[in-house]
Design a protein around this motif. Sequence first.
Motif, mmCIF file in Angstrom:
data_model
loop_
_atom_site.group_PDB
_atom_site.id
_atom_site.type_symbol
_atom_site.label_atom_id
_atom_site.label_comp_id
_atom_site.label_asym_id
_atom_site.label_seq_id
_atom_site.Cartn_x
_atom_site.Cartn_y
_atom_site.Cartn_z
ATOM 1 N N LYS A 21 0.825 -1.213 0.000
ATOM 2 C CA LYS A 21 0.000 0.000 0.000
ATOM 3 C C LYS A 21 0.854 1.255 0.000
ATOM 4 O O LYS A 21 0.362 2.339 0.304
ATOM 5 N N GLY A 22 2.095 1.084 -0.350
ATOM 6 C CA GLY A 22 2.976 2.236 -0.381
ATOM 7 C C GLY A 22 3.335 2.763 0.988
ATOM 8 O O GLY A 22 3.843 3.876 1.107
ATOM 9 N N SER A 23 3.086 1.940 2.009
ATOM 10 C CA SER A 23 3.473 2.390 3.354
ATOM 11 C C SER A 23 4.565 1.472 3.880
ATOM 12 O O SER A 23 5.715 1.612 3.499
ATOM 13 N N PHE A 24 4.208 0.468 4.700
ATOM 14 C CA PHE A 24 5.233 -0.426 5.225
ATOM 15 C C PHE A 24 5.699 -1.382 4.128
ATOM 16 O O PHE A 24 5.049 -1.541 3.084
ATOM 17 N N SER A 25 6.841 -1.998 4.382
ATOM 18 C CA SER A 25 7.388 -2.962 3.432
ATOM 19 C C SER A 25 7.807 -4.220 4.171
ATOM 20 O O SER A 25 8.123 -4.182 5.363
ATOM 21 N N THR A 26 7.791 -5.329 3.448
ATOM 22 C CA THR A 26 8.309 -6.577 3.993
ATOM 23 C C THR A 26 9.390 -7.119 3.076
ATOM 24 O O THR A 26 9.332 -6.942 1.855
ATOM 25 N N LEU A 27 10.372 -7.739 3.686
ATOM 26 C CA LEU A 27 11.437 -8.415 2.959
ATOM 27 C C LEU A 27 11.424 -9.869 3.417
ATOM 28 O O LEU A 27 11.548 -10.144 4.608
ATOM 29 N N GLU A 28 11.204 -10.773 2.476
ATOM 30 C CA GLU A 28 11.172 -12.190 2.816
ATOM 31 C C GLU A 28 12.368 -12.894 2.210
ATOM 32 O O GLU A 28 12.719 -12.644 1.049
ATOM 33 N N ILE A 29 12.966 -13.753 2.999
ATOM 34 C CA ILE A 29 14.038 -14.611 2.495
ATOM 35 C C ILE A 29 13.559 -16.053 2.625
ATOM 36 O O ILE A 29 13.223 -16.510 3.731
ATOM 37 N N GLN A 30 13.514 -16.732 1.520
ATOM 38 C CA GLN A 30 13.093 -18.130 1.546
ATOM 39 C C GLN A 30 14.305 -19.047 1.582
ATOM 40 O O GLN A 30 15.379 -18.704 1.057
ATOM 41 N N ARG A 31 14.136 -20.187 2.213
ATOM 42 C CA ARG A 31 15.196 -21.218 2.245
ATOM 43 C C ARG A 31 16.529 -20.564 2.643
ATOM 44 O O ARG A 31 17.513 -20.602 1.905
ATOM 45 N N THR A 32 16.535 -19.977 3.818
ATOM 46 C CA THR A 32 17.717 -19.226 4.246
ATOM 47 C C THR A 32 18.978 -20.069 4.220
ATOM 48 O O THR A 32 18.961 -21.286 4.445
ATOM 49 N N GLU A 33 20.083 -19.393 3.944
ATOM 50 C CA GLU A 33 21.420 -20.000 3.931
ATOM 51 C C GLU A 33 22.274 -19.253 4.945
ATOM 52 O O GLU A 33 21.986 -18.107 5.300
ATOM 53 N N GLN A 34 23.360 -19.894 5.363
ATOM 54 C CA GLN A 34 24.225 -19.247 6.352
ATOM 55 C C GLN A 34 24.786 -17.931 5.821
ATOM 56 O O GLN A 34 24.991 -16.981 6.584
ATOM 57 N N GLY A 35 24.986 -17.867 4.539
ATOM 58 C CA GLY A 35 25.502 -16.640 3.932
ATOM 59 C C GLY A 35 24.527 -15.476 3.977
ATOM 60 O O GLY A 35 24.896 -14.340 3.674
ATOM 61 N N ASP A 36 23.283 -15.751 4.358
ATOM 62 C CA ASP A 36 22.300 -14.663 4.475
ATOM 63 C C ASP A 36 22.445 -13.930 5.798
ATOM 64 O O ASP A 36 21.806 -12.893 6.008
ATOM 65 N N SER A 37 23.234 -14.458 6.702
ATOM 66 C CA SER A 37 23.436 -13.810 8.002
ATOM 67 C C SER A 37 24.015 -12.429 7.790
ATOM 68 O O SER A 37 25.070 -12.275 7.158
ATOM 69 N N ALA A 38 23.333 -11.440 8.288
ATOM 70 C CA ALA A 38 23.730 -10.050 8.066
ATOM 71 C C ALA A 38 22.764 -9.146 8.823
ATOM 72 O O ALA A 38 21.793 -9.614 9.418
ATOM 73 N N MET A 39 23.050 -7.853 8.770
ATOM 74 C CA MET A 39 22.102 -6.849 9.246
ATOM 75 C C MET A 39 21.326 -6.374 8.025
ATOM 76 O O MET A 39 21.927 -6.019 6.998
ATOM 77 N N TYR A 40 20.007 -6.348 8.138
ATOM 78 C CA TYR A 40 19.169 -5.872 7.038
ATOM 79 C C TYR A 40 18.608 -4.512 7.449
ATOM 80 O O TYR A 40 17.904 -4.378 8.436
ATOM 81 N N LEU A 41 18.976 -3.516 6.667
ATOM 82 C CA LEU A 41 18.629 -2.131 6.979
ATOM 83 C C LEU A 41 17.564 -1.628 6.021
ATOM 84 O O LEU A 41 17.594 -1.930 4.828
ATOM 85 N N CYS A 42 16.687 -0.850 6.554
ATOM 86 C CA CYS A 42 15.656 -0.195 5.766
ATOM 87 C C CYS A 42 15.865 1.312 5.889
ATOM 88 O O CYS A 42 16.284 1.804 6.945
ATOM 89 N N ALA A 43 15.616 2.021 4.827
ATOM 90 C CA ALA A 43 15.715 3.479 4.855
ATOM 91 C C ALA A 43 14.566 4.066 4.059
ATOM 92 O O ALA A 43 14.057 3.428 3.131
ATOM 93 N N SER A 44 14.158 5.259 4.424
ATOM 94 C CA SER A 44 13.112 5.924 3.652
ATOM 95 C C SER A 44 13.532 7.350 3.355
ATOM 96 O O SER A 44 14.408 7.912 4.021
#
Lengths: 112, 117
Positions: free
Chosen positions: B71-94
């Motif tokens: 709806k142009g407001s909040f956002s979601t980020l989905e990661i499927q079938r996570t891998e160890q290499g996905d370990s990180a900080m996920y930052l959002c900015a507006s």
Amino acid sequence: SQQGEEDPQALSIQEGENATMNCSYKTSINNLQWYRQNSGRGLVHLILIRSNEREKHSGRLRVTLDTSKKSSSLLITASRAADTASYFCATGTAGGSYIPTFGRGTSLIVHP
Amino acid sequence: DTGVSQNPRHKITKRGQNVTFRCDPISEHNRLYWYRQTLGQGPEFLTYFQNEAQLEKSRLLSDRFSAERPKGSFSTLEIQRTEQGDSAMYLCASSLASGVSTQETQYFGPGTRLLVL
């Protein structure tokens, strides 16, 4: 997209001293921004300098930009322990897709 | 103005599981960005939205990653079938962009730290 690279990678100083960090980039930019990140936190915007500006001040911060050398510097005067953080530069170009590209940052430690 | 918020702040998951992160931008901001940051590195751009439209995606964003801003407001980020290499900080900015703006300042959230075991 552009890439800013900061140097030094790490800087350790005493409280009260000045800290200078540099950023180099590769291609033409419209603006350059500096951000601060405290450990494990999000980034905080510090200052933006446009490509037609050469120097900008904000409190104890002084930023210079030399487009001929494709470089910028961030000077923090009279540093405080609370300035301990990582500092990143981010460059951006004109157009609808403004996607700033960050370097690896300078890790600053200010000893009380 | 309460700033950009992200939930959860921390997530530990097992390899192969799906995870979803949420970002609530500053209310009047029309642009929303997702970044990934690993230790000792700067934020790496993943994707961004202008209102509800996803305008650009990085090559870093593999098929296992999907982002929405319905709806142009909040956002979601989905990661499927996570891998160890996905370990990180996920930052959002507006940010607030108007027309062809080159001066926009991004306001970052505190990030979601993901650990994949």
